[in-house]
Motif scaffolding. Structure first.
Motif, PDB file in Angstrom:
ATOM      1  N   SER A 170       0.829  -1.207   0.000  1.00 20.98           N
ATOM      2  CA  SER A 170       0.000   0.000   0.000  1.00 20.98           C
ATOM      3  C   SER A 170       0.861   1.254   0.000  1.00 20.98           C
ATOM      4  O   SER A 170       0.493   2.263  -0.578  1.00 20.98           O
ATOM      5  N   ALA A 171       2.017   1.233   0.626  1.00 26.65           N
ATOM      6  CA  ALA A 171       2.914   2.390   0.623  1.00 26.65           C
ATOM      7  C   ALA A 171       3.480   2.614  -0.767  1.00 26.65           C
ATOM      8  O   ALA A 171       3.709   3.751  -1.174  1.00 26.65           O
ATOM      9  N   GLN A 172       3.706   1.528  -1.536  1.00 27.16           N
ATOM     10  CA  GLN A 172       4.225   1.676  -2.888  1.00 27.16           C
ATOM     11  C   GLN A 172       3.173   2.231  -3.827  1.00 27.16           C
ATOM     12  O   GLN A 172       3.483   2.920  -4.777  1.00 27.16           O
ATOM     13  N   GLN A 173       1.897   1.947  -3.569  1.00 27.19           N
ATOM     14  CA  GLN A 173       0.844   2.414  -4.451  1.00 27.19           C
ATOM     15  C   GLN A 173       0.554   3.898  -4.231  1.00 27.19           C
ATOM     16  O   GLN A 173       0.155   4.589  -5.144  1.00 27.19           O
ATOM     17  N   GLN A 174       0.750   4.413  -3.018  1.00 29.98           N
ATOM     18  CA  GLN A 174       0.511   5.815  -2.737  1.00 29.98           C
ATOM     19  C   GLN A 174       1.704   6.635  -3.207  1.00 29.98           C
ATOM     20  O   GLN A 174       2.844   6.220  -3.071  1.00 29.98           O
ATOM     21  N   GLN A 175       1.395   7.813  -3.759  1.00 31.61           N
ATOM     22  CA  GLN A 175       2.478   8.691  -4.176  1.00 31.61           C
ATOM     23  C   GLN A 175       3.140   9.297  -2.952  1.00 31.61           C
ATOM     24  O   GLN A 175       2.490   9.591  -1.964  1.00 31.61           O
ATOM     25  N   GLU A 176       4.425   9.445  -3.059  1.00 30.92           N
ATOM     26  CA  GLU A 176       5.173  10.061  -1.987  1.00 30.92           C
ATOM     27  C   GLU A 176       4.897  11.559  -1.994  1.00 30.92           C
ATOM     28  O   GLU A 176       4.970  12.206  -3.025  1.00 30.92           O
ATOM     29  N   LYS A 177       4.545  12.131  -0.837  1.00 24.42           N
ATOM     30  CA  LYS A 177       4.267  13.565  -0.766  1.00 24.42           C
ATOM     31  C   LYS A 177       5.584  14.312  -0.678  1.00 24.42           C
ATOM     32  O   LYS A 177       6.359  14.099   0.228  1.00 24.42           O
ATOM     33  N   LYS A 178       5.793  15.204  -1.634  1.00 26.38           N
ATOM     34  CA  LYS A 178       6.993  16.020  -1.652  1.00 26.38           C
ATOM     35  C   LYS A 178       6.579  17.456  -1.367  1.00 26.38           C
ATOM     36  O   LYS A 178       5.805  18.043  -2.089  1.00 26.38           O
ATOM     37  N   VAL A 179       7.105  18.023  -0.319  1.00 24.69           N
ATOM     38  CA  VAL A 179       6.804  19.390   0.062  1.00 24.69           C
ATOM     39  C   VAL A 179       7.995  20.258  -0.350  1.00 24.69           C
ATOM     40  O   VAL A 179       9.132  19.938  -0.048  1.00 24.69           O
ATOM     41  N   ALA A 180       7.708  21.365  -1.044  1.00 18.23           N
ATOM     42  CA  ALA A 180       8.773  22.245  -1.502  1.00 18.23           C
ATOM     43  C   ALA A 180       8.313  23.693  -1.404  1.00 18.23           C
ATOM     44  O   ALA A 180       7.130  23.989  -1.514  1.00 18.23           O
ATOM     45  N   TYR A 181       9.267  24.589  -1.201  1.00 17.74           N
ATOM     46  CA  TYR A 181       8.977  26.017  -1.157  1.00 17.74           C
ATOM     47  C   TYR A 181       8.688  26.510  -2.563  1.00 17.74           C
ATOM     48  O   TYR A 181       9.302  26.078  -3.534  1.00 17.74           O
ATOM     49  N   SER A 182       7.757  27.438  -2.675  1.00 17.37           N
ATOM     50  CA  SER A 182       7.408  28.018  -3.968  1.00 17.37           C
ATOM     51  C   SER A 182       7.211  29.520  -3.802  1.00 17.37           C
ATOM     52  O   SER A 182       6.587  29.966  -2.845  1.00 17.37           O
ATOM     53  N   PHE A 183       7.743  30.294  -4.735  1.00 13.79           N
ATOM     54  CA  PHE A 183       7.559  31.741  -4.737  1.00 13.79           C
ATOM     55  C   PHE A 183       7.001  32.134  -6.096  1.00 13.79           C
ATOM     56  O   PHE A 183       7.630  31.918  -7.123  1.00 13.79           O
ATOM     57  N   ILE A 184       5.800  32.703  -6.092  1.00 14.62           N
ATOM     58  CA  ILE A 184       5.128  33.106  -7.331  1.00 14.62           C
ATOM     59  C   ILE A 184       5.048  34.619  -7.353  1.00 14.62           C
ATOM     60  O   ILE A 184       4.668  35.239  -6.359  1.00 14.62           O
ATOM     61  N   ASN A 185       5.396  35.221  -8.471  1.00 16.86           N
ATOM     62  CA  ASN A 185       5.141  36.649  -8.655  1.00 16.86           C
ATOM     63  C   ASN A 185       4.324  36.811  -9.930  1.00 16.86           C
ATOM     64  O   ASN A 185       4.608  36.198 -10.946  1.00 16.86           O
ATOM     65  N   GLU A 186       3.258  37.602  -9.840  1.00 20.27           N
ATOM     66  CA  GLU A 186       2.353  37.815 -10.970  1.00 20.27           C
ATOM     67  C   GLU A 186       2.020  39.296 -11.085  1.00 20.27           C
ATOM     68  O   GLU A 186       1.917  39.991 -10.073  1.00 20.27           O
ATOM     69  N   TYR A 187       1.797  39.731 -12.319  1.00 21.13           N
ATOM     70  CA  TYR A 187       1.485  41.121 -12.605  1.00 21.13           C
ATOM     71  C   TYR A 187       0.343  41.161 -13.602  1.00 21.13           C
ATOM     72  O   TYR A 187       0.301  40.357 -14.528  1.00 21.13           O
ATOM     73  N   GLY A 188      -0.583  42.104 -13.403  1.00 21.68           N
ATOM     74  CA  GLY A 188      -1.685  42.193 -14.340  1.00 21.68           C
ATOM     75  C   GLY A 188      -2.591  43.370 -14.060  1.00 21.68           C
ATOM     76  O   GLY A 188      -2.238  44.301 -13.340  1.00 21.68           O
ATOM     77  N   PHE A 189      -3.778  43.294 -14.633  1.00 24.92           N
ATOM     78  CA  PHE A 189      -4.732  44.381 -14.517  1.00 24.92           C
ATOM     79  C   PHE A 189      -6.093  43.831 -14.114  1.00 24.92           C
ATOM     80  O   PHE A 189      -6.361  42.640 -14.238  1.00 24.92           O
ATOM     81  N   PHE A 190      -6.954  44.725 -13.615  1.00 30.49           N
ATOM     82  CA  PHE A 190      -8.334  44.353 -13.347  1.00 30.49           C
ATOM     83  C   PHE A 190      -9.244  45.451 -13.861  1.00 30.49           C
ATOM     84  O   PHE A 190      -8.860  46.614 -13.970  1.00 30.49           O
ATOM     85  N   LEU A 191     -10.462  45.045 -14.202  1.00 34.79           N
ATOM     86  CA  LEU A 191     -11.424  45.943 -14.814  1.00 34.79           C
ATOM     87  C   LEU A 191     -12.799  45.637 -14.241  1.00 34.79           C
ATOM     88  O   LEU A 191     -13.244  44.492 -14.266  1.00 34.79           O
ATOM     89  N   GLY A 192     -13.450  46.653 -13.706  1.00 35.05           N
ATOM     90  CA  GLY A 192     -14.785  46.535 -13.129  1.00 35.05           C
ATOM     91  C   GLY A 192     -15.293  47.932 -12.866  1.00 35.05           C
ATOM     92  O   GLY A 192     -15.085  48.838 -13.671  1.00 35.05           O
ATOM     93  N   ARG A 193     -15.936  48.149 -11.719  1.00 39.18           N
ATOM     94  CA  ARG A 193     -16.338  49.507 -11.336  1.00 39.18           C
ATOM     95  C   ARG A 193     -15.090  50.386 -11.215  1.00 39.18           C
ATOM     96  O   ARG A 193     -15.120  51.569 -11.509  1.00 39.18           O
ATOM     97  N   HIS A 194     -13.997  49.794 -10.752  1.00 36.62           N
ATOM     98  CA  HIS A 194     -12.715  50.475 -10.675  1.00 36.62           C
ATOM     99  C   HIS A 194     -11.718  49.718 -11.542  1.00 36.62           C
ATOM    100  O   HIS A 194     -11.789  48.503 -11.676  1.00 36.62           O
TER     101      HIS A 194
END
Length: 185
Positions: free
Chosen positions: A24-48
Motif C-alpha cells: 500500500s505504501a508503494q501504491q501511494q504517491q510520496e508527498k513532496k513538500v517544496a517552497y514556492s515563490f510566485i510573482n504575478e502582474y496584471g490588470f483588473f477591470l470593473g467599477r474600478h
C-alpha cells in the motif's frame, strides 16, 4: 507443539501485515513538500480599474497543490493605492503534459491608501469664521478575493478570472475581471 504453532502463526501474521503495508505504501504517491515563490502582474477591470503585482510565498505539495500567503501592491481608480494581504490556494491539473491547467483562489484583506479633499474651518485675521480646502491622507481596509483559472508552462503562468473587492475610500463593493501573468521560482 501449541507454542510452535502459535509462533508460526504470529510470524506469518507479522509478515503478512508488513507485506500489505509495503504494497500500500508503494501504491501511494510520496508527498513532496517544496517552497514556492510566485510573482504575478496584471490588470483588473470593473467599477474600478487598476494594475496589480502580487507575490505568494507558499508550500507546494506533490507539485499539484500550493498553499501560501500573498502580499501585493496595486494602483486603482477607487482608492488609488492598495496592498492586499491574503491566503492563496492553487491546484494544478497534471495531465502528463507541459501545459498544466490550474485553479487559483485567494481571500484576504486589502489595505487602501488615498488622499481626500476636506473643508477645514478656521478663524481668519478679522475674527470671522472661514474655510479652506486641504488634502488629508486616509487609510482603510476592505475585502480582497479572487477566483481564477489559467495554466502553467514550466515556471511561466497565466491566470484570468473574477475579483471581488471593497473600497473604503467611497464605500463601494466592486467586482470584475482580472488577468495576470507571472513566474514561479
Amino acid at each position: 507443539m501449541k507454542k510452535n504453532i502459535l509462533r508460526t502463526v504470529a510470524v506469518l501474521l507479522v509478515a503478512l501485515f508488513c507485506g500489505i503495508s509495503t504494497l500500500s505504501a508503494q501504491q501511494q504517491q510520496e508527498k513532496k513538500v517544496a517552497y514556492s515563490f510566485i510573482n504575478e502582474y496584471g490588470f483588473f477591470l470593473g467599477r474600478h480599474v487598476g494594475w496589480t503585482g502580487v507575490f505568494v510565498n507558499g508550500v507546494a505539495i506533490n507539485q499539484n497543490d500550493l498553499v501560501g500567503l500573498g502580499i501585493g501592491y496595486g494602483l486603482n481608480t477607487g482608492s488609488h493605492q492598495e496592498m492586499p494581504l491574503y491566503l492563496n490556494y492553487r491546484h494544478y491539473f497534471d495531465r502528463g503534459r507541459t501545459l498544466k491547467p490550474c485553479i487559483n483562489v485567494a481571500a484576504g484583506v486589502g489595505l487602501h491608501f488615498w488622499e481626500e479633499d476636506v473643508l477645514v474651518p478656521f478663524i481668519n485675521d478679522y475674527g470671522y469664521e472661514s474655510t479652506y480646502w486641504d488634502t488629508e491622507n486616509r487609510m482603510g481596509a476592505g475585502l480582497y478575493a479572487t477566483i481564477a483559472g489559467g495554466f502553467r508552462v514550466k515556471a511561466f503562468s497565466f491566470t484570468g478570472g473574477f475579483f471581488f473587492r471593497t473600497f473604503p475610500s467611497n464605500n463601494h463593493f466592486s467586482g470584475g475581471i482580472e488577468a495576470k501573468v507571472g513566474y514561479t521560482f
